[in-house]
Design an enzyme around this catalytic site. Sequence first.
Site, PDB file in Angstrom:
ATOM      1  N   GLU A  19       5.162  -3.374 -10.422  1.00 18.48           N
ATOM      2  CA  GLU A  19       3.167  -3.405 -11.109  1.00 18.48           C
ATOM      3  C   GLU A  19       3.710  -3.389 -12.143  1.00 18.48           C
ATOM      4  O   GLU A  19       3.457  -3.899 -13.222  1.00 18.48           O
ATOM      5  CB  GLU A  19       2.840  -2.222 -10.254  1.00 18.48           C
ATOM      6  CG  GLU A  19       1.147  -1.770 -10.404  1.00 18.48           C
ATOM      7  CD  GLU A  19       0.415  -1.779  -9.655  1.00 18.48           C
ATOM      8  OE1 GLU A  19      -0.552  -1.813 -10.021  1.00 18.48           O
ATOM      9  OE2 GLU A  19       0.988  -0.435  -9.079  1.00 18.48           O
ATOM     10  N   GLN A  38      -0.652   0.526  -1.070  1.00 20.55           N
ATOM     11  CA  GLN A  38      -2.953   0.627  -1.180  1.00 20.55           C
ATOM     12  C   GLN A  38      -3.560   0.943  -0.346  1.00 20.55           C
ATOM     13  O   GLN A  38      -3.362   0.250   1.136  1.00 20.55           O
ATOM     14  CB  GLN A  38      -3.370  -0.472  -2.456  1.00 20.55           C
ATOM     15  CG  GLN A  38      -2.877  -0.826  -2.952  1.00 20.55           C
ATOM     16  CD  GLN A  38      -2.970  -0.785  -4.292  1.00 20.55           C
ATOM     17  OE1 GLN A  38      -3.696   0.903  -3.876  1.00 20.55           O
ATOM     18  NE2 GLN A  38      -3.136  -0.997  -5.693  1.00 20.55           N
ATOM     19  N   LYS A  61       1.191  10.372  10.136  1.00 22.37           N
ATOM     20  CA  LYS A  61       1.880  10.207  10.894  1.00 22.37           C
ATOM     21  C   LYS A  61       3.531  10.466  10.521  1.00 22.37           C
ATOM     22  O   LYS A  61       4.785  10.786   9.324  1.00 22.37           O
ATOM     23  CB  LYS A  61       2.302   8.729  11.015  1.00 22.37           C
ATOM     24  CG  LYS A  61       3.343   8.132  11.659  1.00 22.37           C
ATOM     25  CD  LYS A  61       3.151   7.064  12.435  1.00 22.37           C
ATOM     26  CE  LYS A  61       4.359   5.426  13.197  1.00 22.37           C
ATOM     27  NZ  LYS A  61       4.388   4.338  13.370  1.00 22.37           N
TER      28      LYS A  61
END
Length: 497
Positions: A255, A374, A437
């Site tokens: 990015e 995202q 998690k």
Amino acid sequence: MIYDKKKHRRDDREPNFLSGGKLPPQAVDLEEAVLGAVLSERDCLMMVSDILHPEMFYKEANQIIYKAVQSISLSGEALDILTVVSRLRKDGDLEKVGGAYYLTSLTDRVVSAANIEFHARIVSQKYMQRELIKVSAETIQNCYDETEDIFDIISLYETKRDELVNNIITRKEVGQEDAFNQMMEEITRQAELGELEVTGVDTGFRDMNAATGGWQKANVIILAARPAMGKTALMLKKATKASRSGKPVAIFSLEMAKEQLQQRILSQETGIPLYKIKSPSKLDDIDWAVIYNKSNEIASLPIFWDDTPGLTLIELNAKAKRLKRLHGIEMIFIDYLQLITIPGEKRFDEISKISRGLKILSKELQIPVLALSQLSRAVESRPGNSKRPQLSDLRESGSIEQDADIVMFLYRAEYYGMTEDEDGRPTAGMAEAIIAKNRDGATDTIDLIFHGPTTNFSDVTGDVMSDFSFMDKQKEIPNNNLNGHASWNGALEDTPF
């Protein structure tokens, strides 16, 4: 000779321009000896089944026979020359291999099956030589194609070469005694380190280390957040901390350009607000003194950068393996997962294969892989004051959650204009790293301090940059005359700072 660019295949039995008219490497006599032993003694197939696959035989008749042998073995039928002849006749392949006479002649070639494993390995090595010739020929052919990008050619070559090695060199099974002893050695080593020590790669934060033991090898860690929450900044903090502990790391930025990320690291490490670094004319003499004081330290960090846009999964694998081989990287950071591509795949299938591919890569290299991700817009539309993300917010595919060993969310209530959290605590400058998690541990929520001007994070009770006090940091540097400070040449050893 016919070259199919799409399939990247050649006929093994046809000479090519790379071989100078020579026949490809082969050991037909040993192929026949192996097949003869398999047909003569039923235990021989078990000795070579994890070494040889049908395509490794140079002679087509031998490939067909070995496939029939495997099929009979899988079906549970008795394996001997008669059942193989029967199977080949049923499949219409008996005449292709030369009839029952050829199979009988195979058994006549066997004196002893004692060396069958050694013979099988030679056959597999000849196959590897032929495949390397093919891959090299394809690479040469692609180099003559002006429409091909050179870096795509290099990436494809390295990927095919690595796939070949991985297919040939497989891990052997380990008995219970060895497996148990290896485990005991590891937990003994960890016990000697002490309860609070990091057993993996340092996360950069005390409470995060306590919850995870550090980033463990072969683990995939997903760090997810909504845009502008600070996940890239947190990733950089983790990467610099890991590299500062002496572990080389790779950062794949799909990015942002590496120059932008370097500015963020400089801001984090010096305490100088990012806006001043992006507008150097705003830097004063003390700012430059701080920069010069930290520059050698920052420049020497073992971090390897790749900011190639539109990186494919194949390219990522090839680059990561090369960095592991050349520089011994011990962790990979990716910003961010959804920007990796697999040409020709539907988006849902693409994300699933990418997450699975990262897991395979981490296991193959035996290093942790941390990828940013995202979150869906569902977080923004959630009613009530709390906008804390949850696993169902992972964008585009549940396979991300399935393949990841750790899923962590970054959350700042202040971003949503909330001045207090549910417990009435002020949210200014606070952040939460939510471990939603943890395959090998408990879930947890870790409080962090966020300093907006430098996009930096620290432990709540930590002492990082004097609790982000830039003025305190400035006081450490004498206010010398630094006229001409902007003429950077990298020769930091000669500076008085």
